[in-house]
Design an enzyme around this catalytic site. Structure first.
Site, PDB file in Angstrom:
ATOM      1  N   HIS A 230       7.514  -2.822  -5.157  1.00 10.35           N
ATOM      2  CA  HIS A 230       7.090  -4.635  -4.345  1.00 10.35           C
ATOM      3  C   HIS A 230       6.557  -5.286  -5.565  1.00 10.35           C
ATOM      4  O   HIS A 230       6.048  -6.215  -5.023  1.00 10.35           O
ATOM      5  CB  HIS A 230       7.020  -4.414  -2.873  1.00 10.35           C
ATOM      6  CG  HIS A 230       7.684  -3.308  -2.278  1.00 10.35           C
ATOM      7  ND1 HIS A 230       7.844  -2.925  -1.028  1.00 10.35           N
ATOM      8  CD2 HIS A 230       9.037  -3.378  -2.796  1.00 10.35           C
ATOM      9  CE1 HIS A 230       9.103  -2.681  -0.646  1.00 10.35           C
ATOM     10  NE2 HIS A 230       9.841  -2.769  -1.377  1.00 10.35           N
TER      11      HIS A 230
ATOM     12  N   GLN B 209       5.174   1.246  -2.756  1.00  9.00           N
ATOM     13  CA  GLN B 209       5.588   0.563  -1.801  1.00  9.00           C
ATOM     14  C   GLN B 209       4.505  -0.616  -1.416  1.00  9.00           C
ATOM     15  O   GLN B 209       4.890  -1.800  -1.559  1.00  9.00           O
ATOM     16  CB  GLN B 209       6.262   0.308  -0.394  1.00  9.00           C
ATOM     17  CG  GLN B 209       7.615   1.977  -0.628  1.00  9.00           C
ATOM     18  CD  GLN B 209       8.450   1.695   0.490  1.00  9.00           C
ATOM     19  OE1 GLN B 209       7.270   3.325   1.150  1.00  9.00           O
ATOM     20  NE2 GLN B 209       8.715   1.286   1.247  1.00  9.00           N
TER      21      GLN B 209
END
Ligand code: ZN
Length: 246
Positions: free
Chosen positions: A120, A100
Site C-alpha cells: 500500500h 500492508q
C-alpha cells in the site's frame, strides 16, 4: 492452545520465512488501525485517488491531513514486534517482509529497503504522479502550512502525493509480483497483525498455504484464515515475537 515456544520451533524448522504484516503490528507503536471500528476511517472519509487528481479542494484536504499528523505516523517508533522481524531478516531466516502498512517502521527498525515489499505504498515521503521523483514531507511543509501552497513536483510541475496507494488507486504491479514470488518461495508464511480481510493482500497467505508452506498467524483478534493456519496465537505481537525470536 499454541504458545510462543511452538512458534519458535516452527521458525527454527523453516528454511525460508516470509513475514506478512498489517496494522496490528503498528498499533503497538501508537498508530491507529484505520479500518477498525473507532479507527480513522470511521470518523473521516478517505480521499479517493480520482478525487485527489481532479479536485483542488480534495488535494488541499489531503495535504492538511498529512501536515496535521492525523494518522500519527510522524514520530512513531518501531516496537518489539518490528525489532523481532528485523532480527529474523538479519539472521537470514526471513527473506522479506510483505507489509500492508505505510508507516516505514520496518525500515526504521533496520530492515533494508529492498527486503520490504510495500503493498500500500509509504506515507513517509512524497512522489510525483507524473515523473516519479521523490520529495520529502519537509520540502513542502512550510509553503503549505504558512501560505497554503499545494505541493507540486520540483522537476516537472506535476501533481505530487504521499507515496501511498490511495483508495481507488491501482495496486503497485512490481510490488505485487515480488510479493507473489516471495510467497511461492517460502516454507513458512508468518502473518503478524492482519485480520486478513483486505484483498488482494489477504490472498498471499492462501497462496502460500496452497503451495505447501506452513502458515502461522499472530493477531489480537480472530482472523479470516485461522481455520486453515498451522498455528494461531491471539496475543500481543511484541510479546509473542520477543519470546519466539532470539
Ligand atoms: Zn515530476
Amino acid at each position: 492452545m499454541s504458545s510462543p515456544a511452538d512458534l519458535a520451533r516452527m521458525i527454527d524448522a523453516a528454511r525460508r520465512v516470509v513475514v506478512f504484516t498489517g496494522a496490528g503490528i503498528s498499533t503497538e507503536s501508537g498508530i491507529p488501525d484505520f479500518r477498525s471500528p473507532g479507527g480513522v476511517w470511521s470518523k473521516m472519509q478517505p480521499i479517493y485517488f480520482d478525487d485527489f487528481r481532479r479536485d483542488e479542494a480534495m488535494r488541499r484536504e489531503a495535504w492538511r491531513r498529512v501536515y496535521d499528523g492525523v494518522a500519527r505516523w510522524v514520530g512513531a517508533e518501531p516496537n518489539a514486534g518490528h525489532h523481532a522481524v528485523a532480527r529474523l531478516i538479519a539472521q537470514g531466516k526471513a527473506s522479506s517482509v510483505i507489509t500492508q502498512n505505510v508507516d516505514n517502521l520496518h525500515q526504521d527498525s533496520g530492515v533494508p529497503d529492498d527486503k520490504v515489499i510495500e503493498l500500500h505504498g509509504n506515507a513517509s515521503y512524497i512522489k510525483c504522479l507524473e515523473c516519479g521523483l521523490r520529495h520529502e514531507l519537509e520540502d513542502f511543509r512550510e509553503p503549505f502550512t504558512d501560505r497554503g501552497e499545494i505541493p507540486a513536483c520540483r522537476a516537472c510541475g506535476g501533481l505530487v502525493k504521499t507515496a501511498t496507494i490511495s483508495f481507488g488507486q491501482a495496486m503497485p504491479e512490481a510490488q505485487m509480483a515480488r510479493a507473489e514470488e516471495e510467497t511461492l518461495a517460502c516454507d513458512l508464511f508468518l502473518v503478524l497483525g492482519s485480520s486478513l480481510v483486505v484483498y488482494p493482500a489477504a490472498g498471499f497467505p492462501l497462496m502460500a498455504r496452497r503451495n505447501g508452506a506452513r502458515l502461522a498467524i499472530v493477531n489480537r483478534d480472530p482472523t479470516e484464515q485461522d481455520a486453515i493456519a498451522d498455528l494461531v496465537l491471539h496475543a500481543p505481537i511484541g510479546e509473542v515475537m520477543t519470546a519466539a525470536v532470539s
